[in-house]
Design an enzyme around this catalytic site. Structure first.
Site, PDB file in Angstrom:
ATOM      1  NE  ARG A 257      -1.971   0.756   3.928  1.00 27.63           N
ATOM      2  CZ  ARG A 257      -1.250   1.314   4.805  1.00 27.63           C
ATOM      3  NH1 ARG A 257      -0.934   2.228   5.224  1.00 27.63           N
ATOM      4  NH2 ARG A 257      -1.443   0.336   5.931  1.00 27.63           N
ATOM      5  CG  HIS A 261      -5.791   1.983   6.597  1.00 31.55           C
ATOM      6  ND1 HIS A 261      -5.964   0.681   6.012  1.00 31.55           N
ATOM      7  CD2 HIS A 261      -6.895   2.297   7.048  1.00 31.55           C
ATOM      8  CE1 HIS A 261      -7.171   0.335   6.301  1.00 31.55           C
ATOM      9  NE2 HIS A 261      -7.743   1.127   7.005  1.00 31.55           N
ATOM     10  CE1 TYR A 270       1.521   2.037   8.935  1.00 27.09           C
ATOM     11  CE2 TYR A 270       0.290   3.794  10.114  1.00 27.09           C
ATOM     12  CZ  TYR A 270       0.360   2.765   8.910  1.00 27.09           C
ATOM     13  OH  TYR A 270      -0.587   3.062   8.258  1.00 27.09           O
TER      14      TYR A 270
HETATM   15  C1  LIG Z   1     -14.811  -6.226  11.863  1.00 33.14           C
HETATM   16  C2  LIG Z   1     -13.952  -4.830  11.693  1.00 33.14           C
HETATM   17  N1  LIG Z   1     -12.945  -4.710  12.831  1.00 33.14           N
HETATM   18  C3  LIG Z   1     -12.123  -3.692  12.550  1.00 33.14           C
HETATM   19  C4  LIG Z   1     -12.102  -2.887  11.547  1.00 33.14           C
HETATM   20  C5  LIG Z   1     -11.188  -1.636  11.501  1.00 33.14           C
HETATM   21  N2  LIG Z   1     -10.334  -1.769  10.512  1.00 33.14           N
HETATM   22  C6  LIG Z   1     -10.514  -1.211   9.128  1.00 33.14           C
HETATM   23  S1  LIG Z   1      -9.448  -1.368   8.179  1.00 33.14           S
HETATM   24  C7  LIG Z   1      -8.529  -2.351   9.127  1.00 33.14           C
HETATM   25  C8  LIG Z   1      -7.281  -3.201   8.665  1.00 33.14           C
HETATM   26  C9  LIG Z   1      -7.545  -3.943   7.407  1.00 33.14           C
HETATM   27  O1  LIG Z   1      -6.247  -4.541   6.942  1.00 33.14           O
HETATM   28  P1  LIG Z   1      -6.215  -5.598   5.815  1.00 33.14           P
HETATM   29  O2  LIG Z   1      -7.356  -6.570   5.751  1.00 33.14           O
HETATM   30  O3  LIG Z   1      -4.840  -5.740   5.634  1.00 33.14           O
HETATM   31  O4  LIG Z   1      -6.760  -4.520   4.416  1.00 33.14           O
HETATM   32  P2  LIG Z   1      -5.986  -3.234   3.978  1.00 33.14           P
HETATM   33  O5  LIG Z   1      -6.919  -2.065   4.437  1.00 33.14           O
HETATM   34  O6  LIG Z   1      -4.452  -3.385   4.461  1.00 33.14           O
HETATM   35  O7  LIG Z   1      -6.117  -3.390   2.404  1.00 33.14           O
HETATM   36  C10 LIG Z   1      -9.363  -2.482  10.275  1.00 33.14           C
HETATM   37  C11 LIG Z   1      -8.671  -3.477  11.441  1.00 33.14           C
HETATM   38  C12 LIG Z   1     -13.193  -3.168  10.670  1.00 33.14           C
HETATM   39  N3  LIG Z   1     -13.388  -2.163   9.647  1.00 33.14           N
HETATM   40  N4  LIG Z   1     -14.022  -4.208  10.803  1.00 33.14           N
END
Ligand SMILES: Cc1ncc(C[n+]2csc(CCOP(=O)(O)OP(=O)(O)O)c2C)c(N)n1
Length: 364
Positions: A257, A261, A270
């Site tokens: 990425r 985010h 970080y």
């Molecule tokens: C059930 C749930 N828990 C926590 C969150 C908060 N949250 C939003 S994005 C994220 C990280 C997701 O990371 P990843 O699956 O690696 O996808 P990326 O955004 O890196 O593409 C989190 C924990 C959420 N949206 N839904």
């Protein structure tokens, strides 16, 4: 009573187009020039849209936005392998797949400005709306694939997830049932190394995410996620297998990425500049541009024409979307409960009353 190694499938890694634009011609897929040009145009459109949306967010014209810079090759390489009758189940960064599948850009601008109507799936499109709760789209994807097979559609489902999503229960349940029922489904992991500020190493101790497929009894492969060609070949193989009744596949795309985010995040807190620089050198758009130029599909002139075209398309979409943005306060009560609880109904009525008192009629 021997003690021996079990015969488990090895995990392959696939890369076809390297960062300098060199191609392994033995592995290169035969993509017709028109498709290559359309893929490149969609790549450019999504990159420029991403940049424009970041600026709109900074101007307060849209809400929180999650960029996709760096992911485009993994998204476009995979969605290219589908037919329009196949299903796409995204999480929240795969809107380049919507662009490929003909969604009006206006919808996306509306959605990020907070208007739920932006996620209204265009008639005839077999795409699910973007999904914010992590991994909750995956059991749905299994259901979609199961239902499609039950109806004898001959379609496959392509579901996207992040590396962070792989550590959620919904992901394990979905993969387990996909394997048990051998549904025509592809899990495509965008392993971009981070889940907001949590590194991949804190999601799993496993060496690869691809190997998780072995536990559920289906094939898993790791591919260079910044290489459109490798992602395309891996997905075409998985689609073919799924169509012939061979069940699911897990594809781990190794990517990065490059941006934040979301607009609510500051990655400088970080991750190091060196890390970002290393990945900038493997940037997927430049790599793909080298490829299409070498193929004679795009030259300086066509590139400039495409830039002008996508710029006009984005401007038009923003203008049209902004003209449609009619805030309706009463909408906060919609789409949450099938039957509104009495206390919320009372609040809604109080708001209707208040709006009438101050002489404001919400748009219908
Ligand atoms: C059930 C749930 N828990 C926590 C969150 C908060 N949250 C939003 S994005 C994220 C990280 C997701 O990371 P990843 O699956 O690696 O996808 P990326 O955004 O890196 O593409 C989190 C924990 C959420 N949206 N839904």
């Amino acid at each position: 009573m021997p003690r021996k190694s079990l015969d488990l499938p090895p995990i392959e890694y696939l890369s076809i187009l390297d960062p300098e634009g060199n191609v392994d011609t033995k592995l290169e897929p035969k993509i017709p020039p028109d498709d290559l040009k359309r893929l490149y145009r969609t790549f450019l459109l999504s990159r420029r849209f991403d940049e424009r949306m970041l600026r709109l967010q900074r101007q307060g014209r849209i809400g929180t936005f999650g960029p996709t810079r760096g992911h485009e090759a993994a998204v476009l390489g995979s969605v290219y392998a589908l037919r329009p009758t196949d299903w796409v189940v995204p999480y929240y960064r795969e809107w380049p797949a919507y662009m490929w599948r003909g969604w009006p850009l206006d919808n996306l601008v509306l959605y990020y400005a907070g208007f739920a109507e932006g996620m209204r799936v265009p008639d005839g499109n077999r795409d699910l709306p973007l999904c914010i709760p992590i991994a909750s789209q995956l059991p749905h994807a299994v259901g979609v694939a199961y239902a499609a097979r039950y109806k004898g559609e001959g379609s496959v489902t392509l579901a996207y997830l992040g590396d962070g999503a792989t550590s959620h229960g919904d992901c394990q349940e979905a993969m387990n049932f996909a394997g048990v029922f051998q549904v025509p489904l592809i899990f495509l992991i965008l392993n971009n190394q981070w889940a907001i500020s949590v590194p991949r190493s804190r999601q799993t101790r496993a060496k690869t995410l691809a190997q998780k497929a072995t536990a559920y009894g289906f094939p898993g492969i790791q591919v260079d996620g910044n290489d459109v060609l490798a992602v395309c070949v891996a997905t075409q193989e998985a689609v073919e297998r799924a169509r012939q009744g061979g069940g699911p596949t897990l594809i781990e795309t190794v990517t990065y990425r490059l941006s934040m985010h979301t607009t609510a995040d500051d990655p400088t807190k970080y991750r190091s500049e060196e890390e970002v620089k290393t990945w900038e050198a493997k940037e997927p758009l430049i790599r793909f541009r080298r490829y299409v130029e070498a193929k004679g599909v795009v030259d300086e002139r066509t590139h400039a024409e495409l830039e002008a075209e996508v710029d006009a398309e984005i401007r038009g979409a923003i203008e049209r979307a902004e003209a449609r943005m009619k805030p309706n306060l009463l909408e906060v009560f919609e789409h949450v409960y099938a039957e509104r609880p009495p206390e919320l109904e009372a609040q809604r009525e109080a708001l209707v009353h208040h709006l009438a008192e101050i002489g404001e009629t919400p748009p219908s």
